[in-house]
Design an enzyme around this catalytic site. Structure first.
Site, mmCIF file in Angstrom:
data_model
loop_
_atom_site.group_PDB
_atom_site.id
_atom_site.type_symbol
_atom_site.label_atom_id
_atom_site.label_comp_id
_atom_site.label_asym_id
_atom_site.label_seq_id
_atom_site.Cartn_x
_atom_site.Cartn_y
_atom_site.Cartn_z
ATOM 1 N N ASP A 115 6.233 2.687 7.224
ATOM 2 C CA ASP A 115 4.906 2.148 6.944
ATOM 3 C C ASP A 115 4.106 3.111 6.094
ATOM 4 O O ASP A 115 3.576 4.093 6.616
ATOM 5 C CB ASP A 115 4.187 1.901 8.287
ATOM 6 C CG ASP A 115 2.817 1.285 8.116
ATOM 7 O OD1 ASP A 115 2.425 0.957 6.988
ATOM 8 O OD2 ASP A 115 2.120 1.143 9.140
ATOM 9 N N GLU A 130 -5.194 1.536 2.846
ATOM 10 C CA GLU A 130 -4.975 0.344 3.666
ATOM 11 C C GLU A 130 -5.155 0.684 5.134
ATOM 12 O O GLU A 130 -5.723 -0.081 5.914
ATOM 13 C CB GLU A 130 -3.562 -0.210 3.426
ATOM 14 C CG GLU A 130 -3.275 -1.550 4.099
ATOM 15 C CD GLU A 130 -2.694 -1.457 5.508
ATOM 16 O OE1 GLU A 130 -2.539 -2.495 6.150
ATOM 17 O OE2 GLU A 130 -2.398 -0.335 5.993
ATOM 18 N N GLU A 131 -4.635 1.858 5.509
ATOM 19 C CA GLU A 131 -4.612 2.224 6.928
ATOM 20 C C GLU A 131 -6.003 2.345 7.536
ATOM 21 O O GLU A 131 -6.194 2.173 8.726
ATOM 22 C CB GLU A 131 -3.838 3.532 7.131
ATOM 23 C CG GLU A 131 -2.356 3.446 6.767
ATOM 24 C CD GLU A 131 -1.550 2.540 7.703
ATOM 25 O OE1 GLU A 131 -2.151 1.912 8.585
ATOM 26 O OE2 GLU A 131 -0.326 2.476 7.524
ATOM 27 N N ASP A 144 4.177 -4.879 3.206
ATOM 28 C CA ASP A 144 3.616 -3.634 3.730
ATOM 29 C C ASP A 144 4.808 -2.812 4.185
ATOM 30 O O ASP A 144 5.435 -2.104 3.397
ATOM 31 C CB ASP A 144 2.645 -3.992 4.868
ATOM 32 C CG ASP A 144 1.916 -2.809 5.450
ATOM 33 O OD1 ASP A 144 2.542 -1.746 5.593
ATOM 34 O OD2 ASP A 144 0.723 -2.931 5.799
ATOM 35 N N HIS A 189 0.822 -1.207 0.000
ATOM 36 C CA HIS A 189 0.000 0.000 0.000
ATOM 37 C C HIS A 189 0.855 1.256 0.000
ATOM 38 O O HIS A 189 2.055 1.203 0.254
ATOM 39 C CB HIS A 189 -1.029 -0.027 1.129
ATOM 40 C CG HIS A 189 -0.538 0.229 2.512
ATOM 41 N ND1 HIS A 189 -0.598 1.476 3.103
ATOM 42 C CD2 HIS A 189 -0.003 -0.586 3.448
ATOM 43 C CE1 HIS A 189 -0.141 1.396 4.344
ATOM 44 N NE2 HIS A 189 0.233 0.166 4.583
ATOM 45 N N HIS A 203 3.258 4.699 13.090
ATOM 46 C CA HIS A 203 2.056 5.545 12.925
ATOM 47 C C HIS A 203 2.169 6.904 13.613
ATOM 48 O O HIS A 203 1.154 7.510 13.944
ATOM 49 C CB HIS A 203 0.792 4.825 13.424
ATOM 50 C CG HIS A 203 0.297 3.766 12.482
ATOM 51 N ND1 HIS A 203 -0.900 3.124 12.650
ATOM 52 C CD2 HIS A 203 0.820 3.251 11.342
ATOM 53 C CE1 HIS A 203 -1.087 2.247 11.669
ATOM 54 N NE2 HIS A 203 -0.041 2.298 10.865
#
Ligand code: NAG
Ligand code: NAG
Ligand code: NAG
Ligand code: NAG
Length: 705
Positions: A356, A393-394, A422, A346, A507
């Protein structure tokens, strides 16, 4: 010498455009693919830099720019590419506030809820484009109440609380990140009657253990104001289009229907930093929590509460129908164009997304570039190779799920395997998960690629000698990334690989190029290794005449899972015999098809080529379709989107990847209710799993009853 000779043969073969000589063995191209002459860490680093200049959450203009970058890069490698877009319901924060009222004389604290820009941060001028910290799909509203500390917010943590005589009903819970999916933290709290949820990053887990440990940019650890944002949605795909694609003008559920479906939270929640979590912990009195529930070095004593600290948690979000864009690039197969090997990663990120997910995007582009170079040397894949760069995706695996839902029938009949990356690199150490028929292939690939952290051995050597879980291959029962729709909805064999596991700035605003360059992969050689293994897996799956699948490890894995069920059902009048029997059949069928493969490989000769190619295709179809057989039309009880009866998230832990999720859920229920009916449901789920395993055996055998 052998390798060198083959390599030079390739050069000869490509200097003439006619083929008197048989084409070089595909495997020599595969060796070339992973050689230094084709890999390019500078190019990977450059892609990552370009992709992460701005925060690019799904639905944002910056993410559309990133999509354009991926599209034009794939196109520049001569890969025909297009964008598959969907209109999906995404949520963004509008306003947030968090106030802690403490017993006098301590004054109330109004938290700023801001991640701090450090001095000299090169991304300071775009920091304001980072979304305010929030939980996607959180319920809008206000929760005011005393705080109860609930450790990691797991089901077992609430059991402990009950044993301590603590009732969280009517309170706001403070949980820490790190053991289960945040959506489950909120869900579990709701089921216990909590009215709001705060989830903090504990220094013990993300700050190097606490004490005088430094943090980013001086070390890899999470800064005091760092917040892990993320989704709290418990489903897969756009919540307003469950099971069908979010195409323009399509049918959509209303907000009420979405709430009734049960995958969005019904109480507000906020993610908070370790500094804020620390302040709230200090306001909680009552019983002292056990050692396992305490914080790291120099942390205050963690108590359970409720109160006396009272918080007012207010969150208001908005739902917006947003355009999301999957980028799809296709290298058509020369011999079997209707068989697909898919590589997916993604692109959307909560913030800058250097780890990420764009470490994975940079690797995807590296694989594409190397395949372009191979094509220039005369290589063509036997089967079609497809690159997918997913969006949203998140939020809940939305881009991949909508695409799989839209193309379900085509994919179910044509996909050989799905290979997900990922996070490509979050640190050192190779990690892999797969459906078990791919275990051997993964091991072979890891044996061919040099270890990026020690050039005198292979990735496999360091993987097998790693202290925690040597050469362990995880399973794909969790809902952690975009393999979910492929495995759990339509039954496609899949793998997921990375270097490093958890990384502390996950994140948060600090997941940027600087962090990667300083701490994640300073030489970008781990990225090179991921691209090598990822591409090599794809090449073997796309080029090998007979698909490199072995179902014996699958049968053995299922046997182990049954073993662990035995104690759970003992003395409940439940029989595991149907399951045991079906797995035995699978083992026999797997052994038999392996023998068939050997016979076919042995019989190859120029004269029987034609006849063989039909046989090869028929054998391959059985190998490909056997994974589909583990799916069931009706899916898991109450969660019909999850069709796979072996691999799916369990109900209370989306990260958990147990086998037999349906049996697990029924067992959990039966243990709680302890009624004849509930134990009967366990038996029913056992029968259902046995039946899909029998279907898999029949598929492997290729014979009608
Ligand atoms: C917890 O408190 C709620 C509300 O005060 C009450 O309805 C519930 O029965 C309590 N649960 C237990 C196990 O005491
Ligand atoms: C909680 O905070 C919100 C937002 O600041 C405010 O509107 C509300 O009045 C507060 N509620 C209480 C009971 O203090
Ligand atoms: C590198 O690999 C070699 C060969 O396996 C091994 O002897 C050596 O200890 C490794 N070095 C490190 C630093 O791990
Ligand atoms: C690429 O790798 C080489 C050799 O390991 C190293 O010297 C160089 O700095 C790396 N480039 C980047 C951009 O990291």
């Amino acid at each position: 010498m052998f390798k060198a000779a083959i390599a030079s043969f390739i050069i000869i073969a490509t200097s003439f455009s006619f083929h008197f000589w048989p084409l070089p063995q595909k495997s020599s191209y595969h060796s070339l693919f992973i050689s230094n002459s084709l890999s390019d860490n500078e190019s990977i680093s450059n892609h990552l830099y370009m992709l992460t200049r701005r925060p690019h959450v799904a639905g944002s203009e910056a993410n559309a720019e990133a999509a354009a970058y991926v599209l034009s890069t794939l196109t520049s490698y001569n890969i025909p590419s297009h964008i598959a877009s969907y209109d999906t319901a995404l949520t963004y924060p509008v306003s947030r506030s968090l106030v802690l009222t403490r017993p006098s004389p301590d004054p109330p604290i109004k938290f700023s809820l801001q991640q701090e820009v450090y001095e000299g941060d090169p991304y300071a001028d775009v920091a304001n484009e980072v979304q305010p910290t929030y939980h996607a799909y959180a319920k809008s509203g206000t929760a005011v109440g005393p705080v109860v500390y609930v450790n990691y917010g797991r089901v077992e943590d609430y059991v402990t609380l009950k044993e301590m005589g603590v009732n969280v009903s009517g309170n706001v819970v403070l949980a820490r990140y790190g053991e289960i999916y945040r959506g489950d933290i909120v869900e579990n709290a709701y089921e216990e009657g909590a009215i709001g949820v705060l989830i903090f990053t504990d220094r013990k887990d993300y700050g190097g253990g606490g004490g005088d440990v430094k943090w980013f940019p001086d070390d890899k650890w999470m800064p005091p104001s760092g917040v892990q944002v993320g989704s709290v949605y418990n489903g897969a795909g756009d919540p307003t289009t469950p099971g069908w694609p979010s195409t323009e003008g399509c049918e959509r559920l209303s907000d009420e229907e979405v709430e009734r479906a049960g995958d969005v939270p019904l109480i507000p929640s906020l993610p908070i930093s370790w500094a804020d979590g620390d302040a709230i912990v200090r306001s909680i009195g009552g019983q002292v929590a056990s050692d396992a529930w305490q914080g790291g070095k120099d942390a205050p004593v963690y108590r359970i509460g409720p109160g006396p600290g009272i918080v007012n948690l207010t969150y208001n979000g908005k739902q917006v129908l947003s355009r999301i864009e999957n980028v799809v690039g296709i290298i058509e197969g020369a011999e079997e164009p209707d068989r697909f090997v898919i590589l997916g990663n993604h692109r959307d990120a909560w913030t800058f997304g250097a780890v990420d997910p764009n470490s994975g995007t940079a690797c995807l582009l590296e694989v594409a570039e190397r395949l372009w170079k191979l094509q220039k040397k005369g290589w063509k894949p036997r089967r079609t190779i497809i690159f997918c760069n997913w969006d949203a995706e998140e939020y809940g695996l939305i881009g991949s799920t909508e695409w799989v839902e839209e193309n379900r029938q085509m994919l179910a009949s044509r996909v050989v395997a799905y290979l997900n990356v990922d996070i490509a690199v979050g640190g050192a150490g190779f990690k892999a998960s797969a459906t078990p028929q791919l275990d051997e292939l993964l091991i072979q690939a890891a044996k061919q690629v040099p270890d990026p952290d020690n050039s005198s051995q292979t990735v496999y050597d360091s993987w097998i000698s790693s202290t925690d879980n040597p050469a362990k291959i995880g399973r794909l029962g969790g809902a952690g990334s975009d393999y979910s729709a492929f495995v759990q909805h339509i039954g496609v064999p899949a793998a997921d690989i990375s270097f490093g596991e958890a990384y502390p700035v996950y994140h948060s605003m600090y997941d940027d190029f600087i962090w990667m360059n300083k701490f994640g992969d300073p030489m970008f050689q781990r990225h090179v290794a991921v691209a090598s293994i990822w591409g090599l897996l794809a090449l073997k799956l796309a080029d090998n005449e007979i698909l490199p699948f072995d179902y014996l490890p699958y049968a053995l894995e299922l046997q182990r899972s049954v073993e662990s069920l035995k104690d759970e059902v003992a003395n409940r009048g439940i029989t595991l015999v149907p399951l045991v029997k079906s797995i035995k059949e699978l083992e026999t069928a797997a052994t038999k098809i392996n023998e068939e493969r050997k016979a076919l490989e042995g019989s190859k000769s120029w004269t029987s080529m034609c006849k063989d190619s039909q046989k090869v295709r028929e054998l391959n179809d059985r190998l490909m379709m056997t994974e589909r057989a583990f799916t069931d039309r009706e899916g898991l009880p109450g969660r019909s989107w999850y069709k796979h009866l072996i691999y799916a998230p369990s109900k209370h832990n989306d990260y958990g990847s147990t086998s037999f999720p349906g049996i697990d859920d029924a067992l959990e229920k039966a243990k709680n209710l302890n009624t004849a009916d509930s134990w009967h449901s366990v038996q029913h789920e056992i029968w259902r799993v046995a039946r899909v395993i029998t279907q898999a055996s029949l598929c492997l055998k290729g014979k009608l009853t």
